[in-house]
Design an enzyme around this catalytic site. Sequence first.
Site, PDB file in Angstrom:
ATOM      1  N   SER A 374     -39.858   5.890   3.079  1.00 47.13           N
ATOM      2  CA  SER A 374     -39.693   4.913   1.997  1.00 47.13           C
ATOM      3  C   SER A 374     -40.960   4.866   1.168  1.00 47.13           C
ATOM      4  CB  SER A 374     -39.422   3.539   2.596  1.00 47.13           C
ATOM      5  OG  SER A 374     -39.567   2.520   1.635  1.00 47.13           O
ATOM      6  N   ASP A 375     -40.825   4.656  -0.141  1.00 50.96           N
ATOM      7  CA  ASP A 375     -42.017   4.313  -0.900  1.00 50.96           C
ATOM      8  C   ASP A 375     -42.464   2.925  -0.455  1.00 50.96           C
ATOM      9  OD1 ASP A 375     -44.116   4.408  -2.668  1.00 50.96           O
ATOM     10  OD2 ASP A 375     -42.899   4.927  -4.400  1.00 50.96           O
ATOM     11  N   LEU A 376     -43.727   2.614  -0.698  1.00 50.15           N
ATOM     12  CA  LEU A 376     -44.322   1.402  -0.158  1.00 50.15           C
ATOM     13  C   LEU A 376     -43.547   0.161  -0.610  1.00 50.15           C
ATOM     14  CD1 LEU A 376     -48.153   0.740  -0.047  1.00 50.15           C
ATOM     15  CD2 LEU A 376     -46.504  -1.096  -0.305  1.00 50.15           C
TER      16      LEU A 376
END
Length: 811
Positions: A374-376
């Site tokens: 996942s992106d942050l």
Amino acid sequence: MKRLGSGRDVAAWVQNPHSGLGVAGQQRSSFRIAGTSARTARPVSNPFAGRKASLPAHLPGAAAAALFVSLLFALHPATSGAQGRARETDSGALYKQPGVSVERRVQDLLGRMSLEEKVRQLDLYSGATALVDVHTDETHAASTAHFLPDKAQALLGGLGVGAIHDLNPTPEQANAIQTWVLAHNRLGIPVLFIEEGLHGFDTGTVFPVPIGLSATWNPGLVQNIGAAIAAEARATGVGMILAPVLDLAREPRWGRVEEDYGEDPYLTGQLGLAYVRGAQGETLDSDHNVVAEPKHFAGHGSPEGGTNTSPVHIGERELRSVMLKPFEPAIRDGKAMGVMAAYHEIDGIPITADPFLLKKILRQEWDFHGFVLSDLGAIQRLYNVHHVAATPEEAVCLAIKSGVDMQFYDFSHEVFQKALVNCIREGSLPHSDLDRAVGSVLRVKFALGLFDHPFTDPGLRARTYRSQAHLDLTLEAARQSMTLLKNEGHLLPLSKSTTKIAVIGPNADIARYGDYEKESNGAHISLLDGIRALVPEATVEFDAGKDIATAAATARNADVVILGLGEWQGVSGEGFDRTDIGLPGNQEQLLEAVVAAGKPVVLVLENGRPLTIGWAREHVPAILEAWYPGEFGGKAIAETLFGDNNPAGRLTITFPRSVGQLPDFYNFDPSRTHKYVDDDGAPLFPFGFGLSYTSFRYDHLVVHGPTAGSDGEVQVTVYVTNDGSRRGEEVAQLYVREDVGSVETPDRALKGFSRIALNPGETKNVTFRIPQSQLAVWNAESEWKVEAGNYTIWVGGSSQASLTAQFVISR
């Protein structure tokens, strides 16, 4: 707190008679999804060097690894966190055997893991603030920092850890943490260190930003840069970097344009493939390759309003035909083992909750075998931004079920891990999805060789980090990226005998690096530094341009003025989106006042996005686009201004006249109109454009279409001649249009390019070979199809090339 694993503690190495110490360039066993066999494992470091406990030097690497971990576990026993299960002591377990295929090892290990152990592998932990005693900021351990076992014990217990980020360790620190992790989880699963690597790793070599690298149109150069960044990262123990960015830069207001390779799907795809091949090499199981992670999957570069993380409005045809095309070569051909899922939503479906993208396309159609990170905070957005999950637990389980494999600081570790355990026990998350995610993470760790040789030779960093070869590479990249946009009256190149030079502007005395780099890193050679070093006999006066009247007076006293203008971190970069993409601050007023001084002016731009510089286009005789050119950028700029480097960079993104034209990219559909009551809609500078200190001519264009009914390639040849008086490089570009199709297709689209060097008067015959698959369209029946009919091609030095021919595909 007891400190374990200082530089002295992990500096000793167990000697393996079969393989010896690892050095830069040494290959380990090749990684294949099935049927893999590994060569003898490399030696492992001895964490007991200088202590009473020591390892027999004659043991093979794998046996030594098993022995020292068991010894360390005896001294520092792991607490039970695996539902009371005993530590795995079966040295004959399949997953411990280097000669067994990766897939068999993954499946064997999955079968031995508890639910809690599986869930732990899907979590990403922050390192600098949690695991060491001193950190310089939230993402960096101090080089003198010590690992704190007591803090690790409190944070991780005995379940192991999936990955650690924001540590940027020394090899000694990575080895100390890895030693502890191996000894403190029942199955001896290693940790994966993940860091950034967009255009340089940590304090290593600083390369030009991707939008600048793309201006080279040189995949071989980009591949070498990917390899250099990987080597510097792996030399510290890092096994995965969060790059390359393969979003299409179709929205210049968006601050992250500088991270991209431009607006074209084909060019971005080829450069992204090159970076991945450089970073991952022929095998991940080496001391100089890392997992590359293309991002932000997918469509992230065209956000609504140009604001980061905003919705993207496209249909499936544009998604497949445009936005996914940059990623496909990196996954299918480059076998990238990581992908980052983006923040945004497409047609109401957030990416982290989209099994169509993450399962059907990525895994089923493209055969992706790595893991999706996942992106942050992107999973958390399912709950608190997109509102497609009512609780954090629903968000976590929806993401894993949809195809995400690891969270990135989304929820607290307790919330994230407890959610997955609950969903499995309640039956809302299938075991198959959990095992897919865990297996994907384990597969990457096996591919990197972390189970067989988990440590890094501390001496490797000194031999690799900021090596002369890497420094030479970033300078060459900066030279090749220089893009000349205007040169009225052949003002450039300047004479080295010029006696009085005024260097003016806020970007003149600072080496601008762009986002994801600290400007204190590297050699940071500014434009001013480069000019003073190249023409030491000249009188060079500098003015930052804060007081416009003073700057204009400085200009009047010079023979020539070099203006250093553009952007900087905080004006461009992640989270720095703009409504106005002109020169920021007082730079437009400064520019006009300096030009009014009446002296020849050269405008040098260092920026992260195309700028609306209409006044400069009309009134400044020479304009050089340098982007953010890396640590030796000032040297490359000066060499270009004074003729030691003949510019051959070409734009990979359109420069619009105003934000009112946006979006404004060259490969528009024919139904797109460009008429406004106050503008003709033409770009300031088109895609593919760039000047040289020489000139080139194209002729003798010949096209050979495929034989009727065959799947043969289209072959195009053209003569390119340097008809000027200087040696130079040209980027020959080939564009194609399907004249009539079942669906509307672009007016023209790039299908081939070649950067070539030519001496004065020299002619080269350039050949392009276009596979028919490159001409396929996603048709009205929602399938890829190469359609019969007439096609038009153009070849030349930009997207406005006029030399044209036709070919036919018959069925």
